[in-house]
Design a protein around this motif. Structure first.
Motif, PDB file in Angstrom:
ATOM      1  N   UNK A 141      33.877  42.303 -19.847  1.00 38.47           N
ATOM      2  CA  UNK A 141      34.268  43.753 -19.481  1.00 38.47           C
ATOM      3  C   UNK A 141      35.963  43.854 -19.353  1.00 38.47           C
ATOM      4  N   UNK A 142      36.461  42.861 -18.433  1.00 36.78           N
ATOM      5  CA  UNK A 142      38.053  42.811 -18.524  1.00 36.78           C
ATOM      6  C   UNK A 142      38.691  42.320 -19.888  1.00 36.78           C
ATOM      7  N   UNK A 143      38.049  41.490 -20.714  1.00 33.61           N
ATOM      8  CA  UNK A 143      38.511  41.313 -22.159  1.00 33.61           C
ATOM      9  C   UNK A 143      38.424  42.669 -22.915  1.00 33.61           C
ATOM     10  N   UNK A 144      37.308  43.455 -22.688  1.00 34.79           N
ATOM     11  CA  UNK A 144      37.200  44.534 -23.527  1.00 34.79           C
ATOM     12  C   UNK A 144      38.150  45.782 -23.020  1.00 34.79           C
ATOM     13  N   UNK A 145      38.661  45.420 -21.873  1.00 33.04           N
ATOM     14  CA  UNK A 145      39.472  46.816 -21.125  1.00 33.04           C
ATOM     15  C   UNK A 145      41.019  46.382 -21.609  1.00 33.04           C
ATOM     16  N   UNK A 146      41.294  44.814 -21.816  1.00 32.25           N
ATOM     17  CA  UNK A 146      42.559  44.465 -22.197  1.00 32.25           C
ATOM     18  C   UNK A 146      42.854  44.655 -23.594  1.00 32.25           C
ATOM     19  N   UNK A 147      41.676  44.478 -24.388  1.00 31.52           N
ATOM     20  CA  UNK A 147      41.872  44.719 -25.792  1.00 31.52           C
ATOM     21  C   UNK A 147      42.147  46.399 -26.084  1.00 31.52           C
ATOM     22  N   UNK A 148      41.144  47.329 -25.408  1.00 36.66           N
ATOM     23  CA  UNK A 148      41.436  48.779 -25.572  1.00 36.66           C
ATOM     24  C   UNK A 148      43.034  49.055 -25.147  1.00 36.66           C
ATOM     25  N   UNK A 149      43.657  48.427 -23.966  1.00 41.63           N
ATOM     26  CA  UNK A 149      45.080  48.511 -23.513  1.00 41.63           C
ATOM     27  C   UNK A 149      45.929  48.173 -24.442  1.00 41.63           C
ATOM     28  N   UNK A 150      45.675  47.179 -25.195  1.00 41.83           N
ATOM     29  CA  UNK A 150      46.647  46.628 -26.158  1.00 41.83           C
ATOM     30  C   UNK A 150      46.652  47.571 -27.344  1.00 41.83           C
ATOM     31  N   UNK A 192      44.432  51.308 -17.601  1.00 31.65           N
ATOM     32  CA  UNK A 192      43.246  50.529 -18.345  1.00 31.65           C
ATOM     33  C   UNK A 192      43.689  48.890 -18.129  1.00 31.65           C
ATOM     34  N   UNK A 193      44.886  48.532 -17.884  1.00 34.39           N
ATOM     35  CA  UNK A 193      45.016  46.819 -17.955  1.00 34.39           C
ATOM     36  C   UNK A 193      44.965  46.593 -16.568  1.00 34.39           C
ATOM     37  N   UNK A 194      45.169  47.634 -15.501  1.00 27.72           N
ATOM     38  CA  UNK A 194      44.814  47.332 -14.236  1.00 27.72           C
ATOM     39  C   UNK A 194      43.428  47.305 -13.739  1.00 27.72           C
ATOM     40  N   UNK A 195      42.517  48.140 -14.462  1.00 30.19           N
ATOM     41  CA  UNK A 195      41.121  47.779 -14.230  1.00 30.19           C
ATOM     42  C   UNK A 195      40.456  46.768 -14.927  1.00 30.19           C
ATOM     43  N   UNK A 196      41.492  46.127 -16.113  1.00 34.03           N
ATOM     44  CA  UNK A 196      40.816  44.847 -16.675  1.00 34.03           C
ATOM     45  C   UNK A 196      41.142  43.747 -15.795  1.00 34.03           C
ATOM     46  N   UNK A 197      42.387  43.962 -15.094  1.00 36.46           N
ATOM     47  CA  UNK A 197      42.775  42.917 -13.978  1.00 36.46           C
ATOM     48  C   UNK A 197      41.811  42.701 -12.894  1.00 36.46           C
ATOM     49  N   UNK A 198      41.270  43.875 -12.380  1.00 36.11           N
ATOM     50  CA  UNK A 198      40.446  43.684 -11.160  1.00 36.11           C
ATOM     51  C   UNK A 198      38.797  43.327 -11.705  1.00 36.11           C
ATOM     52  N   UNK A 199      38.584  43.699 -12.860  1.00 36.55           N
ATOM     53  CA  UNK A 199      37.398  42.978 -13.495  1.00 36.55           C
ATOM     54  C   UNK A 199      37.441  41.368 -13.556  1.00 36.55           C
ATOM     55  N   UNK A 200      38.669  41.222 -13.994  1.00 38.89           N
ATOM     56  CA  UNK A 200      38.947  39.829 -14.384  1.00 38.89           C
ATOM     57  C   UNK A 200      39.162  38.891 -12.965  1.00 38.89           C
ATOM     58  N   UNK A 201      39.348  39.503 -12.085  1.00 38.51           N
ATOM     59  CA  UNK A 201      39.588  38.787 -10.832  1.00 38.51           C
ATOM     60  C   UNK A 201      38.222  38.984  -9.814  1.00 38.51           C
TER      61      UNK A 201
END
Length: 702
Positions: free
Chosen positions: A664-673, A644-653
């Motif tokens: 969406x990147x923030x939501x994915x990082x929060x879910x990974x946390x 999930x953190x890797x998906x968040x990173x790709x949306x962020x970049x």
């Protein structure tokens, strides 16, 4: 005519010869002079009795001598009609039967105690048991035994006999030597043999050169004995007992025959690969104690080896002329396996059975028709007597082996010696018809056995008999799967191929050194061949292994085999891996996602694509169900919070085909946390929370 009369004819004929009329065009070379033997006179007399040719009439012929008969080579006697020859054969068989004595007379079974017993018979067509009471006399000690059962001689009175033990039928009672054998095993054995008997009748319907039959078998419950022990009850058959193949691929080379092997192959294709009858053994083409392997492998006793048993037979089977005449297709084998089997092929070529060339095309059920083998066989057997364009069914007896389907007690017997002859020559055809009517009118089966009911079943399954069987080769299996996909009858990309599973089992057998000596190395070429055939048929385990082989990744099946660089094909590996991912294999999904993410291992015609990478990452993350073959991978090497953190990173970049989306990147990082916290990864959870805040901050700036 007595022997003295025949000798008198010979004496009176010593000074005569029969001069056969010849046309003007005949020359002396056309005359065949041969001694006239006693057998010739006997044949002439029998022909006259059957309405054939009469002996020459003195008043209408010129006599030259009776010791030599001159027969024109061009004017041979016209052959007798087929009906006359058939009648003569039946009479000859009955006469021989009457002259046979009781082979068990010397054992004096009639002096043993008469016992009551319950006979349990199984009707394979209706899947019902019928029970009646019989009287038997059995020896106290077994006269023979096998690996698991011992055999007892016994006599059983017919329903039409009363205390006439001299004419009572000879039977063999078989009992398991292991006293702890469950009673249900006896009934399962009978059900197996009667189901196999139906396949024999189906095989005969296609008019092979030699018909086959399987012993009528029942369970005998000795109710007068303590504990009511059980026995298997079979007719006693004289002759040489031969085992032609086994349930584990054995084929007897010193008694090689085409019919038993073709029969096993026939049942495999005819059933749509759902089962195969093996362990063929018996006297001639009268078989007993067969074994049935089914695709599920969970019925018909411990001898049912499932697809592994099918694989062992097909590996040892080489198609013969009977297989070809029945339109059976050869099973795919590696070139090295075909080379090693030349000896078997030479033995098959020397077999004496000649195919007539009048066999029918083999047909098979599809879809729901294969749910019940017995129901399908029942309807096919009943449907064998009509063509697709007929308005009414034409029921006909295509094989005398069908007589054995009816218990001999269901119609009157002439004598014990005649009953013994039935095992090889059956009985006259009018007895067959009476026996059939008696069976149909048995109260055991009620109104279901009526002719009207059978005709309805014929018409209900008329369409089913038009369909062809599934071939034994992979090309036919591939075409079959394509047809199902086009008809949208299946949405599965993999699984469901019994033929593919058989090839996979053969690859594993090679890995286990099943076909070589203990000190030898197994055939890598053949193992890879069957693995590739299995992958072509859509078996997920084989698909993944072939993909990993081409991509140079570790694999579980055939782990000691690695492809050379010139043998690897990244396109083939990627396509197979993509097929496995579409079949919900989570490991394949992650490999595809990482390849689109990093570009490592991608074929030349594909490039890094983060949109595809995110798709496969998210599908792997959200997949919590079984794959198409019923397996579930809950222990991924990559924990979900990392994916999930890797998906968040790709949306962020953003980039590489993926639109940047900080929210969406923030939501994915929060879910990974949150997942990292549950996994007791506190430092990693803090890192993800910080990255989520940074991503959301970019949204506010925008």
């Amino acid at each position: 005519m007595s022997e003295g009369s025949l000798q008198k004819i010979m004496a009176n004929s010593t000074v005569k010869m029969v001069l056969v009329e010849r046309s003007m065009s005949e020359c002396s070379d056309d005359i065949d002079i041969r001694p006239l033997e006693l057998a010739d006179l006997q044949r002439r007399l029998s022909e006259s009795e059957d309405g054939g040719h009469m002996l020459p009439n003195e008043s209408g012929n010129r006599f030259f001598s009776a010791v030599f008969g001159m027969v024109s080579k061009k004017k041979k006697d016209r052959p007798l009609r087929k009906e006359v020859l058939a009648k003569m054969r039946w009479k000859n068989a009955i006469m021989k039967a009457r002259n046979l004595g009781d082979p068990w007379e010397k054992f004096h079974l009639d002096t043993y105690k008469t016992e009551r017993a319950k006979r349990h018979r199984y009707n394979a067509k209706r899947q019902r048991w019928v029970v009646d009471e019989v009287a038997v006399k059995m020896e106290e000690q077994p006269f023979n035994h096998g690996a698991m059962r011992e055999c007892y001689r016994l006599k059983k009175l017919s329903n039409f006999q009363k205390d006439d033990w001299v004419r009572a039928h000879n039977y063999v009672g078989k009992r398991y030597m292991d006293e702890d054998t469950p009673r249900s095993t006896y009934f399962e054995d009978v059900r197996l043999q009667m189901d196999a008997k139906l396949w024999g009748e189906e095989f005969n319907r296609h008019n092979p050169p030699k018909k086959v039959d399987i012993f009528q078998m029942a369970v005998l419950e000795m109710i007068d004995r303590e504990g009511s022990p059980l026995y298997h009850l079979e007719h006693f058959i004289e002759g040489n007992y031969v085992k032609y193949n086994s349930n584990s691929g054995f084929v007897k080379s010193d008694a090689i025959r085409m019919t038993p092997q073709a029969f096993s192959h026939f049942t495999f294709e005819r059933s749509g690969h759902s089962m195969i009858v093996v362990d063929i053994q018996g006297v001639g083409d009268l078989y007993t104690d067969p074994q049935i392997h089914t695709s599920r492998g969970d019925d018909y006793g411990d001898g049912n080896l499932g697809t592994r048993g099918m694989a062992l037979f097909l590996h040892s089977h080489r198609c013969n002329s009977i297989c070809q005449s029945l339109c059976l297709t050869p099973f795919d084998l590696a070139p090295s396996e075909l080379e090693a089997s030349k000896k078997v092929a030479d033995l098959l070529a020397s077999a004496k059975t000649i195919v007539r060339g009048t066999e029918e095309m083999v047909v098979t059920p599809i879809g729901d028709e294969t749910k019940s083998i017995q129901e399908y066989l029942r309807t096919r057997s009943l449907s064998s007597g009509y063509a697709s364009g007929d308005d009414k069914p034409r029921i006909k007896l295509t094989s005398i082996s069908s007589v054995e389907s009816y218990e001999s007690d269901d119609y009157p017997m002439l004598s014990e010696s005649e009953d013994s002859a039935i095992n090889s020559a059956k009985r006259d055809m009018d007895m067959v018809e009476r026996g059939r009517q008696r069976y149909d009118s048995m109260s055991d089966f009620g109104s279901e056995s009526s002719t009207a009911s059978k005709e309805n079943e014929l018409f209900n399954f008329k369409d089913m008999v038009q369909r062809r069987s599934r071939p034994s080769h992979v090309l036919g299996e591939i075409e079959h799967r394509k047809m199902l996909e086009e008809l949208e009858e299946t949405k599965s990309k993999t699984g469901g191929s019994i033929l593919g599973q058989i090839h996979l089992d053969l690859a594993k057998y090679h890995e286990l050194n099943r076909f070589v000596e203990e000190s030898e190395t197994y055939d890598h070429e053949a193992a890879l061949y069957h693995l590739n055939q299995s992958a072509k048929c859509g078996i997920l385990e084989a698909i993944i292994t072939v993909a990993y082989l081409h991509m140079g990744l570790p694999h579980n099946i055939l782990p000691d085999i690695e492809l050379d660089e010139d043998e690897k094909d990244m396109d083939v590996g990627f396509n197979y891996l993509l097929q496995a991912a579409e079949a919900n294999d989570r490991g394949a999904m992650l490999h595809i996602a990482k390849m689109y993410d990093t570009g490592y291992g991608l074929p030349e015609y594909r490039t890094v694509d983060w949109k595809q990478a995110v798709f496969w990452y998210e599908r792997a993350i959200n997949t919590n169900t079984e794959d198409e073959e019923g397996n579930f991978d809950a222990t991924m090497d990559d924990p979900q919070y990392q994916l999930i953190s890797r998906v968040a990173t790709m949306y962020w970049q953003g980039g590489n085909g993926l639109v940047k989306d900080p929210n969406k990147a923030g939501e994915q990082f929060s879910w990974a946390a949150e997942l990292a916290t549950e996994a007791m990864k506190g430092k990693l959870a803090s890192k993800y929370y910080m990255q989520a805040e940074e991503a959301w901050a970019e949204c506010e700036e925008e």
